[in-house]
Design an enzyme around this catalytic site. Structure first.
Site, PDB file in Angstrom:
ATOM      1  N   ARG A 181       0.850  -1.184   0.000  1.00  0.00           N
ATOM      2  CA  ARG A 181       0.000   0.000   0.000  1.00  0.00           C
ATOM      3  C   ARG A 181       0.889   1.238   0.000  1.00  0.00           C
ATOM      4  O   ARG A 181       1.910   1.277   0.706  1.00  0.00           O
ATOM      5  CB  ARG A 181      -0.923   0.027   1.231  1.00  0.00           C
ATOM      6  CG  ARG A 181      -2.071  -0.963   1.169  1.00  0.00           C
ATOM      7  CD  ARG A 181      -3.073  -0.632   0.066  1.00  0.00           C
ATOM      8  NE  ARG A 181      -4.202  -1.554   0.029  1.00  0.00           N
ATOM      9  CZ  ARG A 181      -4.279  -2.637  -0.753  1.00  0.00           C
ATOM     10  NH1 ARG A 181      -3.289  -2.947  -1.570  1.00  0.00           N
ATOM     11  NH2 ARG A 181      -5.348  -3.413  -0.717  1.00  0.00           N
ATOM     12  N   GLU A 199      -3.761   7.518  -5.185  1.00  0.00           N
ATOM     13  CA  GLU A 199      -3.947   6.758  -6.426  1.00  0.00           C
ATOM     14  C   GLU A 199      -5.187   7.234  -7.151  1.00  0.00           C
ATOM     15  O   GLU A 199      -6.243   7.341  -6.516  1.00  0.00           O
ATOM     16  CB  GLU A 199      -4.062   5.265  -6.109  1.00  0.00           C
ATOM     17  CG  GLU A 199      -2.759   4.720  -5.547  1.00  0.00           C
ATOM     18  CD  GLU A 199      -2.755   3.210  -5.314  1.00  0.00           C
ATOM     19  OE1 GLU A 199      -3.753   2.539  -5.641  1.00  0.00           O
ATOM     20  OE2 GLU A 199      -1.750   2.722  -4.793  1.00  0.00           O
ATOM     21  N   HIS A 252      -0.926   0.102  -9.835  1.00  0.00           N
ATOM     22  CA  HIS A 252      -1.524  -0.864  -8.900  1.00  0.00           C
ATOM     23  C   HIS A 252      -2.069  -2.097  -9.642  1.00  0.00           C
ATOM     24  O   HIS A 252      -3.279  -2.357  -9.627  1.00  0.00           O
ATOM     25  CB  HIS A 252      -2.628  -0.180  -8.076  1.00  0.00           C
ATOM     26  CG  HIS A 252      -2.869  -0.867  -6.754  1.00  0.00           C
ATOM     27  ND1 HIS A 252      -3.263  -0.199  -5.611  1.00  0.00           N
ATOM     28  CD2 HIS A 252      -2.786  -2.171  -6.393  1.00  0.00           C
ATOM     29  CE1 HIS A 252      -3.404  -1.063  -4.614  1.00  0.00           C
ATOM     30  NE2 HIS A 252      -3.117  -2.273  -5.070  1.00  0.00           N
TER      31      HIS A 252
HETATM   32  C1  GLV Z   1      -4.578  -5.355  -4.062  1.00  0.00           C
HETATM   33  O1  GLV Z   1      -3.854  -4.460  -3.778  1.00  0.00           O
HETATM   34  C2  GLV Z   1      -5.193  -6.203  -3.089  1.00  0.00           C
HETATM   35  O2  GLV Z   1      -5.177  -5.890  -1.887  1.00  0.00           O
HETATM   36  O3  GLV Z   1      -5.743  -7.238  -3.501  1.00  0.00           O
END
Ligand code: GLV
Length: 329
Positions: free
Chosen positions: A240, A269, A288
């Site tokens: 994160r 983001e 991401h």
């Molecule tokens: C992606 O970042 C997730 O937590 O699946």
């Protein structure tokens, strides 16, 4: 009997939508962007189930607006977008999608690591810009990955899979975790436990973060931590964004305090196009996508649907982060 209403906040694999629609009154937000907050608050008013993504903030305000809500099924392993304490208080189940994305995320972590080490994105830009004039002995020199030392911060399922990949590159693998892993894991994956984060940071050539975002891990890597790292070190983050203090990272990358970074996540983001990080060559930023393979995203969607349908029937979802809700009933 009327079918329970559910809201799905983005298009997911069609077979999953079919499965949900066959036993619910499903509404799909079929848009590239997430539902705006006011829309989300409006849509949840009459739903019993919500299939959410990590871009949807599921907090007390939303739960207050959703008196019928029984289950929030998050299509992600992480669930820091959900106030689980508030959900539990209200008897709302919360599901997530662990396990199925572990290896895909570890693959991508390694892709980032290799790409940052060997300046792959920069090299592609160099070629396309017409700078490839000849084979140059000093052109685009990077860092070796083989036989280097990898420091894993947060060594759960994903961290362990990254360690497995690192062994194939003959890397030395250090890890830092809240709880030490079983000796069998340490042996099987060739891990050295380093209880002191500063020590890990100072010894590693590559530092990769796989911790969950909690109040304790927010800005876990900031100015002081970056200062511990080697000037030749590379930081990878596929967990994160807010675990790394991005302003501090910018300074460290710009001043050469560390050599580079590979990020799949950022503090905000999407990252703003005028963010100074984007002006640096020694950072790779992906949007991401660590779990974004066709097979894995389909499995995640299926798992989220199974959690949703179980929760609607007041059954324990196969992957539930607050099973206490069931015990309290
Ligand atoms: C992606 O970042 C997730 O937590 O699946």
């Amino acid at each position: 009997m009327a079918k329970p209403k559910v809201f799905v906040t983005r298009r997911i694999a069609q077979e999953t939508l079919n499965m949900i629609a066959s036993s619910t009154d499903m509404e799909l937000w079929d848009n590239e962007l997430p539902p705006p907050r006011d829309v989300l608050l409006n849509k949840v008013q009459t739903v019993e189930g919500l299939l959410s993504l990590l871009t949807d903030k599921i907090d007390a305000e939303l739960m207050n607006a959703a008196p019928e809500l029984k289950i929030v099924s998050n299509l992600a392993v992480g669930y820091d977008n959900i106030d689980v304490t508030e959900a539990t208080k209200r008897g709302i189940l919360v599901g997530n999608t662990p396990g199925v994305l572990t290896e895909t995320t570890a693959d991508f972590t390694f892709a980032l690591l290799l790409a940052a080490a060997r300046r792959l994105v920069e090299a592609d830009r160099y070629t396309r810009a017409g700078n490839w004039k000849t084979w140059g002995p000093m052109v685009l020199l990077g860092q070796d990955v083989h036989h280097a030392t990898l420091g894993i911060v947060g060594c759960g399922r994903i961290g362990l899979e990254v360690a497995k990949r690192a062994r194939g590159f003959d890397m030395k693998v250090l890890y830092h975790n809240r709880v030490r892993r079983k000796q069998a894991d340490e042996k099987a994956f060739g891990l050295e436990y380093v209880p002191d984060l500063s020590e890990l940071l100072s010894r590693a050539d590559f530092v990769t973060i796989h911790a969950a975002l909690t109040p304790e891990t927010h800005h876990l890597i900031s100015t002081a931590e970056l200062a511990k790292m080697k000037p030749t070190a590379i930081l990878i983050n596929a967990s994160r964004g807010t675990i790394v203090d991005q302003k501090a990272l910018y300074q460290a990358l710009k001043s050469g305090q560390i050599l580079g970074a590979g990020l799949d996540v950022t503090e905000v983001e999407p990252i703003s196009l005028d963010d100074p990080l984007l002006a640096l060559d020694n950072v790779i930023i992906a949007p991401h996508i660590a779990s974004a393979s066709v097979v894995t995203r389909t499995k995640m969607a299926m798992m989220a649907a199974e959690n949703l349908l179980a929760g609607l029937q007041r059954k324990l979802p196969p992957n539930c982060v607050n099973p206490d809700v069931m015990r309290r009933r």
